[in-house]
Scaffold this active site. Structure first.
Site, PDB file in Angstrom:
ATOM      1  CG  ASP A   7       3.842  -0.500 -17.398  1.00 38.76           C
ATOM      2  OD1 ASP A   7       4.036  -0.485 -18.628  1.00 38.76           O
ATOM      3  OD2 ASP A   7       4.204   0.436 -16.653  1.00 38.76           O
ATOM      4  CB  SER A   8       8.056  -1.587 -18.942  1.00 43.11           C
ATOM      5  OG  SER A   8       7.490  -0.287 -18.936  1.00 43.11           O
ATOM      6  CE1 TYR A  39      10.872  -4.141 -19.354  1.00 45.48           C
ATOM      7  CE2 TYR A  39       9.081  -4.929 -20.735  1.00 45.48           C
ATOM      8  CZ  TYR A  39       9.895  -5.084 -19.629  1.00 45.48           C
ATOM      9  OH  TYR A  39       9.730  -6.180 -18.820  1.00 45.48           O
ATOM     10  N   GLY A  40      11.407   1.264 -23.268  1.00 41.72           N
ATOM     11  CA  GLY A  40      11.234   2.117 -24.449  1.00 41.72           C
ATOM     12  C   GLY A  40      12.383   2.180 -25.432  1.00 41.72           C
ATOM     13  CB  CYS A  70       3.926  -1.963 -21.254  1.00 40.34           C
ATOM     14  SG  CYS A  70       5.437  -1.249 -21.882  1.00 40.34           S
ATOM     15  CG  ASN A  71       1.073   2.412 -25.349  1.00 36.91           C
ATOM     16  OD1 ASN A  71       0.419   2.556 -26.363  1.00 36.91           O
ATOM     17  ND2 ASN A  71       0.596   2.694 -24.152  1.00 36.91           N
ATOM     18  CB  THR A  72       7.346  -0.196 -25.050  1.00 33.35           C
ATOM     19  OG1 THR A  72       7.294   1.211 -24.807  1.00 33.35           O
ATOM     20  CG2 THR A  72       8.616  -0.545 -25.782  1.00 33.35           C
ATOM     21  CD  GLU A 161       9.216   6.674 -14.140  1.00 36.57           C
ATOM     22  OE1 GLU A 161      10.320   6.517 -13.597  1.00 36.57           O
ATOM     23  OE2 GLU A 161       8.553   5.739 -14.623  1.00 36.57           O
ATOM     24  CB  CYS A 193       3.543   6.391 -23.424  1.00 38.86           C
ATOM     25  SG  CYS A 193       4.675   6.081 -22.061  1.00 38.86           S
ATOM     26  CB  THR A 194       1.975   3.399 -19.074  1.00 37.56           C
ATOM     27  OG1 THR A 194       3.388   3.617 -19.194  1.00 37.56           O
ATOM     28  CG2 THR A 194       1.619   1.991 -19.446  1.00 37.56           C
ATOM     29  CG  HIS A 195       4.887   7.056 -17.633  1.00 31.06           C
ATOM     30  ND1 HIS A 195       4.952   5.719 -17.941  1.00 31.06           N
ATOM     31  CD2 HIS A 195       5.745   7.244 -16.599  1.00 31.06           C
ATOM     32  CE1 HIS A 195       5.824   5.127 -17.130  1.00 31.06           C
ATOM     33  NE2 HIS A 195       6.313   6.040 -16.312  1.00 31.06           N
TER      34      HIS A 195
HETATM   35  N1  DGL Z   1       5.365   1.560 -20.092  1.00 28.66           N
HETATM   36  C1  DGL Z   1       6.063   2.129 -21.213  1.00 28.66           C
HETATM   37  C2  DGL Z   1       5.065   2.360 -22.358  1.00 28.66           C
HETATM   38  O1  DGL Z   1       3.867   2.453 -22.162  1.00 28.66           O
HETATM   39  C3  DGL Z   1       6.791   3.411 -20.848  1.00 28.66           C
HETATM   40  C4  DGL Z   1       8.000   3.194 -19.968  1.00 28.66           C
HETATM   41  C5  DGL Z   1       9.073   2.340 -20.637  1.00 28.66           C
HETATM   42  O2  DGL Z   1       9.756   2.838 -21.566  1.00 28.66           O
HETATM   43  O3  DGL Z   1       9.230   1.206 -20.238  1.00 28.66           O
HETATM   44  O4  DGL Z   1       5.483   2.460 -23.488  1.00 28.66           O
END
Ligand code: DGL
Length: 275
Positions: A7-8, A39-40, A70-72, A161, A193-195
Site C-alpha cells: 500500500d502507499s 499517492y492519491g 492500494c486502490n490508487t 487518519e 480506497c484502503t481507508h
Molecule cells: N492507499 C490509497 C488508496 O487506496 C489512499 C492513500 C493515498 O492517497 O495514497 O487509494
C-alpha cells in the site's frame, strides 16, 4: 514463499486485517510506502515508478504473489506492471515462468458490484483512482448496461487518519461528497480506497438501506481465498507459519499509532528504503 501486500501507506493494514481474518495460516509481508504517501494526487508515471519499486522489494522478500491493496496504485499502475514490467522483469532476472503474480483490488470489487447491482454503481476514491476511470472501464467490460457514477473524495483520507470519524465536520464532508450519488439513486456504492471501510457505518447511514456498500477488505479476502483454491500450484508453495512482517519507508509516532489502531497493538515496523 510468502504473500506480499503493498500500500502507499498504512491504510492497506485495514485490508490485510480482513485477509488475515479469512486466511491466517499464510506468511505475509506488508510494505507501506509511508515516506511518500499519499499517492492519491500524484501523476500516473510517478505512481507506476513507486509501485514497481515496491513490488520489486516484495519479490526480493520471497513474495511470489503480491497484492496491491492500494486502490490508487491498482488503478494507475497495475495494468502496466502486469503487461509490460512483469515480462521484462522475468527476462532480466531469468525467472520467466516462475509464476510471479501481481494482483490488485479493483477486479474483485468490480466482480462483486456486477453481481449485486441492477442499475447504477457509485464509486468514491482518491483523485488518481477516479481520474484513471479504472472502475468504470472494468465494470463496462463485465456488465456494460450498468451506469457508473464516480466522485473523488480526497478529504476523507486525512480526516480518517486524524481519527475524526464521528466528527460533525466529517459528516458534513461526507454528505457533500455523497449528495451527487444519492441524487441519482445508485443501488451500489464502491468504497474505492484502503481507508474508507473505517467510515463504512457513517457512509451507510447517509446512503440509506437501499444502497449496498462494498468494502474492499472483505471482498479482496474472499477473492484471494478463491484464487488460491483455483491455483493449487501457488497455494502448495506458500509458507504456512502465520508469520507477519511489516516494512515501511518511514516510521513516526503517527504511523506507529495508525498501525496499532488499524492492525494490532503489537505491530512492529521495520524501516527500509525503496529505489
Ligand atoms: N492507499 C490509497 C488508496 O487506496 C489512499 C492513500 C493515498 O492517497 O495514497 O487509494
Amino acid at each position: 514463499m510468502k504473500i506480499g501486500i503493498f500500500d502507499s501507506g498504512l491504510g492497506g493494514l485495514i485490508i490485510l486485517k480482513d485477509i488475515i481474518k479469512k486466511l491466517p495460516q499464510y506468511d505475509y509481508v506488508y510494505l507501506g510506502d509511508s515516506a511518500r504517501v499519499p499517492y492519491g494526487n500524484r501523476s500516473q508515471e510517478t505512481i507506476y515508478e513507486f509501485t514497481k519499486q515496491a513490488v520489486d522489494f516484495l519479490f526480493k522478500q520471497d513474495c511470489q504473489l503480491v497484492i496491491i491493496a492500494c486502490n490508487t496504485a491498482s488503478s494507475e499502475a497495475l495494468r502496466k506492471i502486469q503487461q509490460e514490467w512483469l515480462p521484462e522483469y522475468s527476462n532480466e532476472t531469468g525467472v520467466m515462468g516462475n509464476g510471479r503474480r501481481v494482483l490488485g483490488v479493483i477486479k474483485p470489487v468490480v466482480e462483486k458490484a456486477a453481481q449485486v447491482s441492477k442499475r447504477k454503481v457509485g464509486v468514491i476514491g482518491t483523485k488518481g483512482t477516479i481520474s484513471s476511470e479504472a472502475y468504470v472501464k472494468e465494470l463496462g467490460k463485465l456488465k456494460s448496461q450498468l451506469e457508473v457514477i464516480q466522485t473523488a473524495t480526497p478529504l476523507l483520507v486525512p480526516l480518517i487518519e486524524e481519527g475524526w470519524i464521528k466528527s460533525d465536520i466529517t459528516k458534513k464532508v461526507l454528505r457533500k461528497y455523497l449528495r451527487s450519488l444519492k441524487n441519482v439513486n445508485i443501488d451500489t456504492l464502491i468504497l474505492g480506497c484502503t481507508h474508507y471501510p473505517v467510515l463504512q457505518k457513517e457512509i451507510k447511514g447517509i446512503m440509506g438501506k437501499s444502497v449496498q456498500v462494498l468494502n474492499s477488505g472483505e471482498i479482496v479476502a474472499e477473492s484471494l481465498a478463491d484464487y488460491l483454491q483455483r491455483h493449487s500450484e501457488i497455494e502448495s508453495k506458500l509458507a504456512k507459519n502465520s508469520d507477519y512482517k511489516f516494512y515501511v519507508t518511514d516510521i513516526s509516532q503517527h504511523y506507529q499509532e495508525l498501525g496499532e489502531k488499524w492492525f494490532s497493538e503489537d505491530v512492529k515496523f521495520e524501516k527500509i528504503a525503496l529505489k
